[in-house]
Write a protein that holds these residues in place. Structure first.
Motif, PDB file in Angstrom:
ATOM      1  N   ALA A  93       0.836  -1.210   0.000  1.00 31.82           N
ATOM      2  CA  ALA A  93       0.000   0.000   0.000  1.00 31.82           C
ATOM      3  C   ALA A  93       0.869   1.258   0.000  1.00 31.82           C
ATOM      4  CB  ALA A  93      -0.925  -0.003   1.211  1.00 31.82           C
ATOM      5  N   MET A  94       1.974   1.238   0.733  1.00 31.77           N
ATOM      6  CA  MET A  94       2.874   2.383   0.786  1.00 31.77           C
ATOM      7  C   MET A  94       3.498   2.630  -0.588  1.00 31.77           C
ATOM      8  SD  MET A  94       6.432   2.802   2.882  1.00 31.77           S
ATOM      9  CE  MET A  94       7.166   1.506   1.910  1.00 31.77           C
ATOM     10  N   ILE A  95       3.905   1.582  -1.258  1.00 28.51           N
ATOM     11  CA  ILE A  95       4.545   1.723  -2.567  1.00 28.51           C
ATOM     12  C   ILE A  95       3.551   2.225  -3.609  1.00 28.51           C
ATOM     13  CG2 ILE A  95       5.516   0.367  -4.464  1.00 28.51           C
ATOM     14  CD1 ILE A  95       7.110  -1.154  -2.406  1.00 28.51           C
ATOM     15  N   GLU A  96       2.320   1.748  -3.536  1.00 30.02           N
ATOM     16  CA  GLU A  96       1.315   2.203  -4.498  1.00 30.02           C
ATOM     17  C   GLU A  96       0.962   3.674  -4.294  1.00 30.02           C
ATOM     18  OE1 GLU A  96      -1.953  -0.480  -4.044  1.00 30.02           O
ATOM     19  OE2 GLU A  96      -0.875  -2.145  -5.011  1.00 30.02           O
ATOM     20  N   ALA A  97       1.175   4.196  -3.073  1.00 35.34           N
ATOM     21  CA  ALA A  97       0.827   5.584  -2.772  1.00 35.34           C
ATOM     22  C   ALA A  97       1.974   6.561  -3.026  1.00 35.34           C
ATOM     23  CB  ALA A  97       0.378   5.690  -1.315  1.00 35.34           C
ATOM     24  N   VAL A  98       3.110   6.087  -3.497  1.00 38.46           N
ATOM     25  CA  VAL A  98       4.243   6.982  -3.770  1.00 38.46           C
ATOM     26  C   VAL A  98       3.872   7.921  -4.901  1.00 38.46           C
ATOM     27  CG1 VAL A  98       6.612   7.064  -4.659  1.00 38.46           C
ATOM     28  CG2 VAL A  98       5.992   5.381  -2.961  1.00 38.46           C
ATOM     29  N   LYS A  99       4.170   9.212  -4.704  1.00 32.96           N
ATOM     30  CA  LYS A  99       3.863  10.208  -5.732  1.00 32.96           C
ATOM     31  C   LYS A  99       5.047  11.167  -5.880  1.00 32.96           C
ATOM     32  CE  LYS A  99       1.186  12.766  -2.322  1.00 32.96           C
ATOM     33  NZ  LYS A  99       1.463  11.875  -1.246  1.00 32.96           N
ATOM     34  N   ARG A 100       4.999  11.958  -6.906  1.00 35.37           N
ATOM     35  CA  ARG A 100       6.072  12.904  -7.207  1.00 35.37           C
ATOM     36  C   ARG A 100       6.207  13.898  -6.055  1.00 35.37           C
ATOM     37  NH1 ARG A 100       6.554  17.785 -10.680  1.00 35.37           N
ATOM     38  NH2 ARG A 100       8.681  17.732 -11.471  1.00 35.37           N
ATOM     39  N   GLY A 101       7.445  14.126  -5.625  1.00 38.67           N
ATOM     40  CA  GLY A 101       7.716  15.073  -4.550  1.00 38.67           C
ATOM     41  C   GLY A 101       7.922  14.420  -3.193  1.00 38.67           C
ATOM     42  N   ASP A 102       7.594  13.145  -3.059  1.00 39.69           N
ATOM     43  CA  ASP A 102       7.805  12.448  -1.781  1.00 39.69           C
ATOM     44  C   ASP A 102       9.287  12.187  -1.556  1.00 39.69           C
ATOM     45  OD1 ASP A 102       5.113  12.317  -1.229  1.00 39.69           O
ATOM     46  OD2 ASP A 102       4.881  10.239  -1.882  1.00 39.69           O
ATOM     47  N   ASN A 103       9.702  12.278  -0.300  1.00 36.50           N
ATOM     48  CA  ASN A 103      11.057  11.870   0.066  1.00 36.50           C
ATOM     49  C   ASN A 103      10.998  10.388   0.426  1.00 36.50           C
ATOM     50  OD1 ASN A 103      12.309  14.387  -0.208  1.00 36.50           O
ATOM     51  ND2 ASN A 103      11.597  15.029   1.804  1.00 36.50           N
ATOM     52  N   VAL A 104      11.916   9.623  -0.159  1.00 37.00           N
ATOM     53  CA  VAL A 104      11.913   8.173   0.060  1.00 37.00           C
ATOM     54  C   VAL A 104      13.285   7.698   0.511  1.00 37.00           C
ATOM     55  CG1 VAL A 104      10.068   7.717  -1.604  1.00 37.00           C
ATOM     56  CG2 VAL A 104      12.433   7.680  -2.364  1.00 37.00           C
ATOM     57  N   VAL A 105      13.289   6.550   1.180  1.00 36.52           N
ATOM     58  CA  VAL A 105      14.524   5.879   1.575  1.00 36.52           C
ATOM     59  C   VAL A 105      14.524   4.530   0.876  1.00 36.52           C
ATOM     60  CG1 VAL A 105      15.868   4.967   3.501  1.00 36.52           C
ATOM     61  CG2 VAL A 105      14.469   6.998   3.830  1.00 36.52           C
ATOM     62  N   THR A 106      15.625   4.212   0.192  1.00 39.19           N
ATOM     63  CA  THR A 106      15.723   2.941  -0.509  1.00 39.19           C
ATOM     64  C   THR A 106      16.340   1.891   0.410  1.00 39.19           C
ATOM     65  OG1 THR A 106      17.923   3.357  -1.397  1.00 39.19           O
ATOM     66  CG2 THR A 106      16.055   4.160  -2.702  1.00 39.19           C
ATOM     67  N   SER A 107      16.291   0.650  -0.045  1.00 43.41           N
ATOM     68  CA  SER A 107      16.862  -0.433   0.753  1.00 43.41           C
ATOM     69  C   SER A 107      18.381  -0.314   0.861  1.00 43.41           C
ATOM     70  CB  SER A 107      16.495  -1.787   0.157  1.00 43.41           C
ATOM     71  OG  SER A 107      17.023  -1.901  -1.146  1.00 43.41           O
ATOM     72  N   GLY A 108      19.011   0.429  -0.035  1.00 46.84           N
ATOM     73  CA  GLY A 108      20.450   0.656   0.024  1.00 46.84           C
ATOM     74  C   GLY A 108      20.831   1.815   0.929  1.00 46.84           C
ATOM     75  N   GLY A 109      19.826   2.511   1.479  1.00 49.24           N
ATOM     76  CA  GLY A 109      20.096   3.613   2.393  1.00 49.24           C
ATOM     77  C   GLY A 109      20.137   4.976   1.725  1.00 49.24           C
ATOM     78  N   LEU A 110      19.833   5.048   0.446  1.00 48.82           N
ATOM     79  CA  LEU A 110      19.832   6.329  -0.250  1.00 48.82           C
ATOM     80  C   LEU A 110      18.539   7.075   0.050  1.00 48.82           C
ATOM     81  CD1 LEU A 110      21.140   5.127  -3.718  1.00 48.82           C
ATOM     82  CD2 LEU A 110      22.439   6.267  -1.923  1.00 48.82           C
ATOM     83  N   ILE A 111      18.666   8.373   0.293  1.00 48.51           N
ATOM     84  CA  ILE A 111      17.510   9.221   0.564  1.00 48.51           C
ATOM     85  C   ILE A 111      17.410  10.240  -0.555  1.00 48.51           C
ATOM     86  CG2 ILE A 111      16.478  10.873   2.153  1.00 48.51           C
ATOM     87  CD1 ILE A 111      18.132   9.548   4.388  1.00 48.51           C
ATOM     88  N   GLY A 112      16.229  10.351  -1.130  1.00 46.26           N
ATOM     89  CA  GLY A 112      16.054  11.293  -2.224  1.00 46.26           C
ATOM     90  C   GLY A 112      14.608  11.661  -2.422  1.00 46.26           C
ATOM     91  N   LYS A 113      14.390  12.535  -3.396  1.00 47.91           N
ATOM     92  CA  LYS A 113      13.046  13.038  -3.698  1.00 47.91           C
ATOM     93  C   LYS A 113      12.580  12.404  -5.007  1.00 47.91           C
ATOM     94  CE  LYS A 113      11.632  17.285  -2.873  1.00 47.91           C
ATOM     95  NZ  LYS A 113      11.551  18.752  -2.966  1.00 47.91           N
ATOM     96  N   VAL A 114      11.366  11.916  -5.008  1.00 49.22           N
ATOM     97  CA  VAL A 114      10.806  11.279  -6.200  1.00 49.22           C
ATOM     98  C   VAL A 114      10.521  12.348  -7.237  1.00 49.22           C
ATOM     99  CG1 VAL A 114       8.856   9.936  -7.095  1.00 49.22           C
ATOM    100  CG2 VAL A 114       9.798   9.413  -4.847  1.00 49.22           C
ATOM    101  N   SER A 115      11.079  12.155  -8.448  1.00 53.56           N
ATOM    102  CA  SER A 115      10.838  13.112  -9.516  1.00 53.56           C
ATOM    103  C   SER A 115       9.949  12.536 -10.609  1.00 53.56           C
ATOM    104  CB  SER A 115      12.167  13.583 -10.116  1.00 53.56           C
ATOM    105  OG  SER A 115      12.866  12.485 -10.650  1.00 53.56           O
TER     106      SER A 115
END
Length: 123
Positions: A63-85
């Motif tokens: 449910a969390m993955i389906e709700a991802v939208k542009r502009g959200d800050n996310v953390v990947t399994s590798g530890g990278l933090i970024g903004k969804v473009s």
């Protein structure tokens, strides 16, 4: 002498075999109902302690993955933090820094922090 010994051995063995064959009847094992009653609580314990919580975590993650939208800050399994473009069907483009964009498979997103979460100060 050897012949008498061999004859005595054969006679002894021949007489003892029927006695060994009739030694004791085998004890009957527990019935099928007893076995089921023993394993049923174990199966229920495994279901409620292992299987059900894992299914609930997977459902929340989906449910969390389906709700991802542009502009959200996310953390990947590798530890990278970024903004969804950019959000695709199975991939997400994440901006890690200025002009640094990577494509990430949606399933590798561990956490969605949202747009409005404040950034911690580096004191």
């Amino acid at each position: 002498m050897l012949n008498k010994f061999a004859a005595a051995t054969v006679t002894f063995v021949g007489l003892s075999l029927p006695a060994l064959a009739q030694a004791a009847p085998a004890a009957a094992g527990p019935g099928i109902l007893t076995q089921v009653m023993f394993f049923l609580p174990l199966i229920l314990i495994f279901y409620f302690l292992l299987i059900r919580p894992q299914q609930q975590r997977a459902k929340k993650h989906r449910a969390m993955i389906e709700a991802v939208k542009r502009g959200d800050n996310v953390v990947t399994s590798g530890g990278l933090i970024g903004k969804v473009s950019k959000v695709g069907e199975t991939e997400v483009t994440v901006e890690l820094a200025e002009n640094v964009r990577v494509r990430v498979i949606k399933a590798m997103i561990v956490e969605v922090r949202g747009k409005t979460e404040p950034v911690a100060a580096n004191d």
